[in-house]
Motif scaffolding. Structure first.
Motif, PDB file in Angstrom:
ATOM      1  N   ALA A 125    -120.799 125.845 -72.211  1.00 56.85           N
ATOM      2  CA  ALA A 125    -121.904 126.642 -71.685  1.00 56.85           C
ATOM      3  C   ALA A 125    -122.630 125.890 -70.577  1.00 56.85           C
ATOM      4  N   GLU A 126    -122.820 124.594 -70.765  1.00 58.58           N
ATOM      5  CA  GLU A 126    -123.477 123.775 -69.736  1.00 58.58           C
ATOM      6  C   GLU A 126    -122.622 123.726 -68.468  1.00 58.58           C
ATOM      7  N   TYR A 127    -121.296 123.581 -68.624  1.00 61.61           N
ATOM      8  CA  TYR A 127    -120.386 123.552 -67.484  1.00 61.61           C
ATOM      9  C   TYR A 127    -120.452 124.873 -66.709  1.00 61.61           C
ATOM     10  N   VAL A 128    -120.479 125.997 -67.444  1.00 60.05           N
ATOM     11  CA  VAL A 128    -120.569 127.314 -66.795  1.00 60.05           C
ATOM     12  C   VAL A 128    -121.885 127.441 -66.047  1.00 60.05           C
ATOM     13  N   GLU A 129    -122.955 126.977 -66.643  1.00 58.20           N
ATOM     14  CA  GLU A 129    -124.267 127.042 -65.994  1.00 58.20           C
ATOM     15  C   GLU A 129    -124.274 126.235 -64.691  1.00 58.20           C
ATOM     16  N   ASP A 130    -123.684 125.050 -64.729  1.00 58.36           N
ATOM     17  CA  ASP A 130    -123.681 124.179 -63.544  1.00 58.36           C
ATOM     18  C   ASP A 130    -122.694 124.649 -62.472  1.00 58.36           C
ATOM     19  N   ASN A 131    -121.631 125.329 -62.858  1.00 60.63           N
ATOM     20  CA  ASN A 131    -120.548 125.649 -61.914  1.00 60.63           C
ATOM     21  C   ASN A 131    -120.250 127.140 -61.786  1.00 60.63           C
ATOM     22  N   HIS A 132    -121.171 127.995 -62.155  1.00 58.46           N
ATOM     23  CA  HIS A 132    -120.867 129.426 -62.180  1.00 58.46           C
ATOM     24  C   HIS A 132    -120.489 129.965 -60.801  1.00 58.46           C
ATOM     25  N   GLU A 133    -121.094 129.499 -59.725  1.00 58.52           N
ATOM     26  CA  GLU A 133    -120.743 129.962 -58.376  1.00 58.52           C
ATOM     27  C   GLU A 133    -119.299 129.595 -58.045  1.00 58.52           C
ATOM     28  N   ASN A 134    -118.910 128.361 -58.355  1.00 55.63           N
ATOM     29  CA  ASN A 134    -117.529 127.931 -58.092  1.00 55.63           C
ATOM     30  C   ASN A 134    -116.534 128.699 -58.951  1.00 55.63           C
ATOM     31  N   LEU A 135    -116.921 129.021 -60.181  1.00 58.28           N
ATOM     32  CA  LEU A 135    -116.028 129.777 -61.071  1.00 58.28           C
ATOM     33  C   LEU A 135    -115.805 131.188 -60.550  1.00 58.28           C
ATOM     34  N   ILE A 136    -116.842 131.776 -59.954  1.00 62.35           N
ATOM     35  CA  ILE A 136    -116.716 133.135 -59.427  1.00 62.35           C
ATOM     36  C   ILE A 136    -115.869 133.131 -58.158  1.00 62.35           C
ATOM     37  N   ASP A 137    -116.095 132.167 -57.294  1.00 62.75           N
ATOM     38  CA  ASP A 137    -115.481 132.177 -55.967  1.00 62.75           C
ATOM     39  C   ASP A 137    -114.124 131.489 -55.897  1.00 62.75           C
ATOM     40  N   GLY A 138    -113.868 130.532 -56.775  1.00 65.96           N
ATOM     41  CA  GLY A 138    -112.662 129.732 -56.589  1.00 65.96           C
ATOM     42  C   GLY A 138    -111.686 129.831 -57.723  1.00 65.96           C
ATOM     43  N   ASP A 139    -110.434 130.089 -57.381  1.00 67.24           N
ATOM     44  CA  ASP A 139    -109.371 130.127 -58.386  1.00 67.24           C
ATOM     45  C   ASP A 139    -109.112 128.742 -58.974  1.00 67.24           C
ATOM     46  N   PHE A 140    -109.207 127.719 -58.132  1.00 66.49           N
ATOM     47  CA  PHE A 140    -108.971 126.362 -58.625  1.00 66.49           C
ATOM     48  C   PHE A 140    -110.016 125.978 -59.675  1.00 66.49           C
ATOM     49  N   ALA A 141    -111.280 126.271 -59.379  1.00 66.04           N
ATOM     50  CA  ALA A 141    -112.355 125.926 -60.318  1.00 66.04           C
ATOM     51  C   ALA A 141    -112.181 126.676 -61.633  1.00 66.04           C
ATOM     52  N   LEU A 142    -111.785 127.938 -61.559  1.00 60.58           N
ATOM     53  CA  LEU A 142    -111.585 128.724 -62.783  1.00 60.58           C
ATOM     54  C   LEU A 142    -110.396 128.186 -63.577  1.00 60.58           C
ATOM     55  N   SER A 143    -109.314 127.857 -62.892  1.00 64.03           N
ATOM     56  CA  SER A 143    -108.147 127.286 -63.580  1.00 64.03           C
ATOM     57  C   SER A 143    -108.498 125.960 -64.232  1.00 64.03           C
ATOM     58  N   ASP A 144    -109.272 125.144 -63.538  1.00 66.75           N
ATOM     59  CA  ASP A 144    -109.697 123.861 -64.089  1.00 66.75           C
ATOM     60  C   ASP A 144    -110.560 124.069 -65.339  1.00 66.75           C
ATOM     61  N   PHE A 145    -111.460 125.051 -65.276  1.00 67.26           N
ATOM     62  CA  PHE A 145    -112.321 125.378 -66.420  1.00 67.26           C
ATOM     63  C   PHE A 145    -111.482 125.811 -67.615  1.00 67.26           C
ATOM     64  N   VAL A 146    -110.547 126.726 -67.392  1.00 69.12           N
ATOM     65  CA  VAL A 146    -109.706 127.218 -68.490  1.00 69.12           C
ATOM     66  C   VAL A 146    -108.869 126.081 -69.057  1.00 69.12           C
ATOM     67  N   ASP A 147    -108.312 125.259 -68.189  1.00 70.69           N
ATOM     68  CA  ASP A 147    -107.502 124.129 -68.666  1.00 70.69           C
ATOM     69  C   ASP A 147    -108.337 123.130 -69.454  1.00 70.69           C
ATOM     70  N   ARG A 148    -109.570 122.929 -69.033  1.00 66.04           N
ATOM     71  CA  ARG A 148    -110.433 121.950 -69.676  1.00 66.04           C
ATOM     72  C   ARG A 148    -110.881 122.409 -71.060  1.00 66.04           C
ATOM     73  N   PHE A 149    -111.288 123.680 -71.184  1.00 68.87           N
ATOM     74  CA  PHE A 149    -111.897 124.138 -72.433  1.00 68.87           C
ATOM     75  C   PHE A 149    -110.991 125.042 -73.269  1.00 68.87           C
ATOM     76  N   GLY A 150    -110.107 125.791 -72.634  1.00 68.01           N
ATOM     77  CA  GLY A 150    -109.300 126.785 -73.342  1.00 68.01           C
ATOM     78  C   GLY A 150    -108.482 126.251 -74.490  1.00 68.01           C
ATOM     79  N   PRO A 151    -107.562 125.308 -74.228  1.00 65.70           N
ATOM     80  CA  PRO A 151    -106.707 124.832 -75.319  1.00 65.70           C
ATOM     81  C   PRO A 151    -107.488 124.156 -76.444  1.00 65.70           C
ATOM     82  N   ARG A 152    -108.460 123.326 -76.095  1.00 57.84           N
ATOM     83  CA  ARG A 152    -109.228 122.633 -77.138  1.00 57.84           C
ATOM     84  C   ARG A 152    -109.976 123.632 -78.009  1.00 57.84           C
ATOM     85  N   LEU A 153    -110.608 124.618 -77.353  1.00 52.25           N
ATOM     86  CA  LEU A 153    -111.373 125.611 -78.112  1.00 52.25           C
ATOM     87  C   LEU A 153    -110.444 126.481 -78.971  1.00 52.25           C
TER      88      LEU A 153
END
Length: 175
Positions: A125-153
């Motif tokens: 949640a903190e990561y989304v709060e800090d990087n929400h603009e990059n997550l909306i605009d960038g495919d790389f940032a979104l892929s990095d987010f999913v890779d970082r949190f998806g499998p562990r969660l």
């Protein structure tokens, strides 16, 4: 003007045409306001209304049959689900009875993993709060987010799903 005291002085004429039944009706043109035509229309409307009511009754009977079938199937599904749940509970209780030491460790692990899970969700949640603009605009940032949190969660959720029933259900006391 006719004199009401002397009816014979009035020039009143009455005229009536009489024809035997069945005669004259074929020669005369019946208008839309003719009582016989109106009566025939009324009889036709009543006949059509009766046909529609019969069709509605048949549809209602079919719907009632379908509703009964659906109710029967729903009852069967509920019964199957109850039996399946009872089998699962019995199997879990048998497993718990034979693995008491594992259950105690599982309960402790569940509490600790729930803390890890809550921490990971907070971090996400903190990561989304800090990087929400990059997550909306960038495919790389979104892929990095999913890779970082998806499998562990996802893996933590699976582990918690396995441990929770073990921690909640208690084996039945022996007689």
């Amino acid at each position: 003007m006719p004199n009401p005291e002397n009816p014979s002085s009035a020039s009143w004429t009455y005229r009536m045409e009489v024809s035997p039944t069945g005669q004259g009706s074929s020669n005369a043109v019946q208008g839309p306001n003719d009582p016989a035509v109106l009566l025939q229309h009324l009889v036709n409307l009543q006949s059509q209304t009766l046909d529609v009511l019969r069709q509605n009754l048949e549809i209602d009977r079919l719907n009632l049959d379908l509703n009964r079938q659906n109710l029967d199937l729903t009852r069967e599904i509920v019964q199957v689900n109850r039996e399946q749940r009872a089998r699962q509970m019995a199997e879990l209780e048998r497993w718990q009875h034979g693995h008491q030491r594992v259950l105690d460790a599982s309960r402790e692990a569940l509490g600790r993993l729930e803390q890890v899970h809550a921490s990971l969700i907070g971090e996400m949640a903190e990561y989304v709060e800090d990087n929400h603009e990059n997550l909306i605009d960038g495919d790389f940032a979104l892929s990095d987010f999913v890779d970082r949190f998806g499998p562990r969660l996802a893996h933590l959720n699976t582990m918690l799903a396995v441990l929770r029933p073990l921690a909640v259900v208690r084996p039945k006391p022996e007689d």
